[in-house]
Design an enzyme around this catalytic site. Structure first.
Site, PDB file in Angstrom:
ATOM      1  N   THR A  91       3.693  13.968  -2.083  1.00  0.00           N
ATOM      2  CA  THR A  91       3.976  12.580  -0.803  1.00  0.00           C
ATOM      3  C   THR A  91       5.224  12.545  -0.019  1.00  0.00           C
ATOM      4  O   THR A  91       6.215  13.544  -0.476  1.00  0.00           O
ATOM      5  CB  THR A  91       3.975  11.868  -2.159  1.00  0.00           C
ATOM      6  OG1 THR A  91       2.838  11.081  -2.936  1.00  0.00           O
ATOM      7  CG2 THR A  91       4.934  10.187  -1.925  1.00  0.00           C
ATOM      8  N   SER A 123      -0.460   7.240  -0.287  1.00  0.00           N
ATOM      9  CA  SER A 123      -1.657   7.295  -0.163  1.00  0.00           C
ATOM     10  C   SER A 123      -2.999   8.099   0.950  1.00  0.00           C
ATOM     11  O   SER A 123      -3.541   8.796   0.929  1.00  0.00           O
ATOM     12  CB  SER A 123      -2.979   6.153  -0.740  1.00  0.00           C
ATOM     13  OG  SER A 123      -1.729   5.391  -1.487  1.00  0.00           O
ATOM     14  N   TRP A 144       9.230  11.630  -4.187  1.00  0.00           N
ATOM     15  CA  TRP A 144       8.940  12.009  -5.534  1.00  0.00           C
ATOM     16  C   TRP A 144       8.139  12.674  -6.183  1.00  0.00           C
ATOM     17  O   TRP A 144       6.676  12.574  -6.789  1.00  0.00           O
ATOM     18  CB  TRP A 144       8.036  10.524  -5.538  1.00  0.00           C
ATOM     19  CG  TRP A 144       7.843   9.156  -5.023  1.00  0.00           C
ATOM     20  CD1 TRP A 144       7.683   8.590  -4.124  1.00  0.00           C
ATOM     21  CD2 TRP A 144       9.263   8.598  -5.768  1.00  0.00           C
ATOM     22  NE1 TRP A 144       8.539   6.810  -4.206  1.00  0.00           N
ATOM     23  CE2 TRP A 144       8.535   6.735  -5.316  1.00  0.00           C
ATOM     24  CE3 TRP A 144       9.107   8.487  -7.328  1.00  0.00           C
ATOM     25  CZ2 TRP A 144       9.734   6.490  -5.789  1.00  0.00           C
ATOM     26  CZ3 TRP A 144       9.978   7.442  -7.663  1.00  0.00           C
ATOM     27  CH2 TRP A 144      10.220   6.690  -7.181  1.00  0.00           C
ATOM     28  N   THR A 161       7.952  14.973  -8.932  1.00  0.00           N
ATOM     29  CA  THR A 161       8.885  14.976  -9.933  1.00  0.00           C
ATOM     30  C   THR A 161       8.448  16.378 -10.690  1.00  0.00           C
ATOM     31  O   THR A 161       7.767  17.473 -10.792  1.00  0.00           O
ATOM     32  CB  THR A 161       7.353  14.321 -11.058  1.00  0.00           C
ATOM     33  OG1 THR A 161       7.526  13.084 -10.712  1.00  0.00           O
ATOM     34  CG2 THR A 161       8.141  14.254 -12.542  1.00  0.00           C
ATOM     35  N   ARG A 213      -6.401  13.264 -13.283  1.00  0.00           N
ATOM     36  CA  ARG A 213      -6.592  11.796 -13.865  1.00  0.00           C
ATOM     37  C   ARG A 213      -7.423  11.889 -14.946  1.00  0.00           C
ATOM     38  O   ARG A 213      -6.818  10.791 -16.025  1.00  0.00           O
ATOM     39  CB  ARG A 213      -7.071  11.089 -12.505  1.00  0.00           C
ATOM     40  CG  ARG A 213      -6.554  11.553 -11.418  1.00  0.00           C
ATOM     41  CD  ARG A 213      -7.470  10.390 -10.339  1.00  0.00           C
ATOM     42  NE  ARG A 213      -6.780  10.219  -8.898  1.00  0.00           N
ATOM     43  CZ  ARG A 213      -7.781  10.909  -7.972  1.00  0.00           C
ATOM     44  NH1 ARG A 213      -8.584  11.176  -8.000  1.00  0.00           N
ATOM     45  NH2 ARG A 213      -6.838  10.689  -6.927  1.00  0.00           N
ATOM     46  N   ARG A 233       8.999  -8.773 -39.026  1.00  0.00           N
ATOM     47  CA  ARG A 233       9.704 -10.094 -38.846  1.00  0.00           C
ATOM     48  C   ARG A 233       9.207 -11.423 -39.217  1.00  0.00           C
ATOM     49  O   ARG A 233       7.565 -11.738 -39.636  1.00  0.00           O
ATOM     50  CB  ARG A 233       8.854 -10.242 -37.620  1.00  0.00           C
ATOM     51  CG  ARG A 233       9.474 -10.930 -36.103  1.00  0.00           C
ATOM     52  CD  ARG A 233      11.546 -11.039 -36.769  1.00  0.00           C
ATOM     53  NE  ARG A 233      11.538 -12.065 -36.316  1.00  0.00           N
ATOM     54  CZ  ARG A 233      13.215 -12.448 -35.551  1.00  0.00           C
ATOM     55  NH1 ARG A 233      14.074 -11.533 -36.347  1.00  0.00           N
ATOM     56  NH2 ARG A 233      13.468 -13.159 -34.897  1.00  0.00           N
ATOM     57  N   HIS A 259       7.808  -9.455 -29.732  1.00  0.00           N
ATOM     58  CA  HIS A 259       9.054  -8.299 -30.636  1.00  0.00           C
ATOM     59  C   HIS A 259       9.737  -9.221 -30.097  1.00  0.00           C
ATOM     60  O   HIS A 259      11.290  -9.269 -30.850  1.00  0.00           O
ATOM     61  CB  HIS A 259       9.539  -7.252 -30.055  1.00  0.00           C
ATOM     62  CG  HIS A 259       9.322  -5.854 -30.742  1.00  0.00           C
ATOM     63  ND1 HIS A 259       7.424  -5.876 -30.506  1.00  0.00           N
ATOM     64  CD2 HIS A 259       9.357  -4.668 -31.426  1.00  0.00           C
ATOM     65  CE1 HIS A 259       7.245  -4.607 -31.186  1.00  0.00           C
ATOM     66  NE2 HIS A 259       8.259  -4.012 -31.498  1.00  0.00           N
ATOM     67  N   GLY A 298      12.646 -11.490 -27.908  1.00  0.00           N
ATOM     68  CA  GLY A 298      14.065 -11.014 -27.389  1.00  0.00           C
ATOM     69  C   GLY A 298      14.750  -9.680 -27.901  1.00  0.00           C
ATOM     70  O   GLY A 298      14.899  -9.099 -26.349  1.00  0.00           O
ATOM     71  N   GLU A 340      -1.044   9.733  -8.872  1.00  0.00           N
ATOM     72  CA  GLU A 340      -1.994  10.112  -8.467  1.00  0.00           C
ATOM     73  C   GLU A 340      -2.691   9.740  -8.611  1.00  0.00           C
ATOM     74  O   GLU A 340      -4.315   9.083  -8.620  1.00  0.00           O
ATOM     75  CB  GLU A 340      -2.550  10.902 -10.203  1.00  0.00           C
ATOM     76  CG  GLU A 340      -1.784  11.829 -10.934  1.00  0.00           C
ATOM     77  CD  GLU A 340      -2.021  12.187 -12.168  1.00  0.00           C
ATOM     78  OE1 GLU A 340      -2.807  11.515 -12.918  1.00  0.00           O
ATOM     79  OE2 GLU A 340      -2.111  13.252 -12.745  1.00  0.00           O
TER      80      GLU A 340
END
Ligand code: FAD
Length: 554
Positions: A276, A282, A310, A312, A414, A439, A509, A511, A534
């Site tokens: 990228t 794309s 980007w 990584t 992928r 809970r 969950h 808040g 990807e």
């Protein structure tokens, strides 16, 4: 235990999966006609996007039903799996019938939907069925115990699950490692990388002859899934090496394989994938980063210049697998791109500058993100970065093949991302099951409310469908064949399920799920990236899945 009721569910599930497949086939046939076997996808993008999703969901329904049927056939019939198969097949058939009614032009001729089919769908979607699934899943705390029917995969799952709990979630001062990495935006520690190396995780796709532990795609997916359930970053550490490994196996010279694969297998060499660019996502054919032939210090090679985005793990990585334009004629598109292995020093911060003795400079600056923390994703700038001739994958034969080699790597990447998504979704499910059990509101645990059970039932069902689809694709994918469709479907569907399921889990969950200190908020932030990298969702749907379907690809 097989009862008449569960057997009936399986028969109904089988029939509905068949109906969904027949409708998907009719949609594929119509789209092939409208798009002239793919040449005109862009004139029918919306229809093709719907096609990609419905064909993927039909395949997922078939996989989930197939799993329940295999269990029943081997005397291990499981009422939960049969309920899930029936509920999911009914969901997909119902949705597809809705699409037929809304968009009749999407489908080639099909018989009208029969009353019998509608009755089966109502049975599958019965609220009581989904509540029953949910209640049972909550009781088992959501734990994934699906049969793998593969001893290597089963032992890897139990080892990786234990390892992930003990090491990736190891607590220090009351905070688990994975949570600390996320909250403080840290780089994954060297101690964890070392453990991965020692356990042979990095070599999971490298053949034995090059020092790897090539374990087969199913085992690799299960490993990735378990690591990702503890932390998306732990499950993601392996993907970059995997992509370069595939590119080398497919297009590297013998010498390149001998040089790089053993070092990738041990983790001595860690990788950043750099495709990228700031203005190119794309549309990979438009990559602008330039590679110019040059002789530097008496060595023939290439000078790299341009910006990347980007990338990584680019700081910690020892090499970048970088796609650059070797043919200055931009009209050549894909055919002008080549793949380079760019060695560099390692850095652990959010910013780095790497200077070569030959004068080249590579700089990186991490882009702050809400999730997927632990490897940092960098903007890169390259100025006269020199790489010798032998670092172009395939050397002379690799010139102009970089796009092809990178995409070959991504296809399997992928599939692995299907595994990453399953892990994140599963983590959300287990977290929700634990929370709703403890809970208490309005005088009883929220697990006892019908709506909670229904929601958990739906989550478990869709995760089960994503899992069986991904596992089936892993079993079917031949490492030597180019078959992008299955891995793309697994990635698309599992990623969507992970995004949706983690959000549902967070809502359960209330808040407290929004608090950074609750792990569920990490899962939500991490899941969001899955449909982006990807191949962002729209690109995957149109350019990989729909294209393969209408061209009759596999
Ligand atoms: C956290 C993170 C980590 C990443 N890691 C890496 C990495 O290690 N290496 C690397 O090379 N990249 C990496 N990426 C980049 C990623 O692969 C890209 O973001 C992705 O390929 C999409 O490119 P883009 O962001 O430029 O989006 P674009 O291509 O600009 O697409 C944006 C949107 O435009 C629309 N669109 C685009 N084209 C079409 C079309 N033809 N028809 C219809 N709609 C269209 C779609 O809605 C699409 O979602 C990473 C991204 C993120 C967020």
């Amino acid at each position: 235990m097989t009862t008449e009721a569960t057997t009936g569910a399986l028969v109904a599930a089988h029939q509905l999966a068949g109906e969904a497949e027949a409708m998907a086939a009719a949609a594929i046939a119509k789209a092939a006609e409208l798009t002239e076997s793919g040449a005109k996808i862009d004139d029918h993008q919306v229809l093709c996007e719907r096609l990609a999703v419905l064909a993927t969901e039909a395949r997922a329904a078939r996989s989930l039903v197939g799993y329940a049927e295999r269990l029943a056939a081997s005397g291990r019939a499981d009422a939960l799996s049969e309920d899930e198969a029936y509920a999911y097949a009914a969901e997909v058939a119902h949705k597809t019938i809705g699409l037929r009614e809304a968009h009749p032009g999407d489908f080639a001729d099909l018989p009208a939907v029969s009353d019998a089919t509608r009755t089966l769908i109502r049975g599958g979607l019965d609220d009581a069925r989904l509540r029953r699934i949910g209640a049972q899943v909550i009781e088992g705390r959501g734990v994934n115990g699906v049969e793998l029917d593969n001893d290597d995969a089963a032992s890897t799952r139990s080892f990786a699950r234990q390892f992930a709990k003990a090491e990736v979630l190891r607590e220090e001062d009351g905070v688990a490692l994975a949570d600390r990495i996320h909250r403080e935006d840290l780089l994954v520690p060297e101690s964890l990388i070392k453990q991965f190396s020692e356990l042979g995780f990095f070599g999971s796709s490298v053949p034995d002859e090059f020092g790897g532990t090539e374990m087969g795609y199913l085992t690799m997916i299960v490993l990735t899934e378990e690591l990702s359930a503890a932390s998306l970053i732990a499950g993601s550490l392996l993907t970059r090496s995997e992509i370069l490994t595939r590119a080398l196996l497919e297009g590297g010279t013998e010498e390149q394989k001998q040089t790089w694969l053993p070092r990738l297998a041990t983790g001595e060499v860690l990788v950043g994938i750099s495709v990228t660019e700031p203005d190119v996502g794309s549309d990979v054919a438009s990559v602008q980063c330039k590679a110019t032939p040059a002789e530097v210090g008496g060595t023939q090679g290439w000078l790299l210049n341009g910006a990347k985005a980007w990338c990584t793990f680019a700081g910690r990585a020892n090499v970048l697998a970088l796609l650059a334009r070797t043919d200055p004629d931009a009209s050549k598109g894909y055919a002008g791109l080549s793949l380079f292995i760019v060695p560099k020093d390692t850095f652990d911060g959010h910013k780095f500058e790497y200077r070569q003795a030959t004068g080249g400079v590579l700089t990186g600056e991490a882009i702050p993100t809400p999730g997927y923390r632990g490897m940092h994703s960098y903007i890169l700038n390259l100025e006269d970065v020199f790489v010798p001739m032998e670092n172009l994958v395939g050397e002379a034969k690799g010139v102009g093949r970089g796009f092809y080699l990178t995409l070959g790597g991504f296809a399997i990447g992928r599939l692995q991302t299907g595994g990453r998504a399953l892990g994140v979704a599963q983590a959300g499910l287990e977290k929700a099951c634990a929370y709703v059990t403890q809970r208490v509101q309005f005088g009883k645990p929220i697990a006892q409310y019908q709506l909670t059970q229904y929601k958990i039932g739906l989550m478990a069902t869709r995760i089960a469908a994503a899992r069986q689809l991904t596992y089936d694709v892993a079993r079917e994918t031949d490492p030597k064949a180019r078959a992008p469709l299955g891995p793309a479907m697994a990635k698309l569907f599992a990623s969507d399920v992970a995004v949706w399921a983690t959000q549902e889990a967070q809502l359960l969950h209330g808040g407290w799920g929004y608090a950074e200190e609750d792990r569920i908020s990490r899962y939500v932030a991490d899941a969001q990236v899955l449909p982006i990298f990807e191949g962002v969702k729209a690109t995957l749907e149109l350019k990989v899945i729909a294209r393969a379907l209408v061209a009759g690809g596999a």
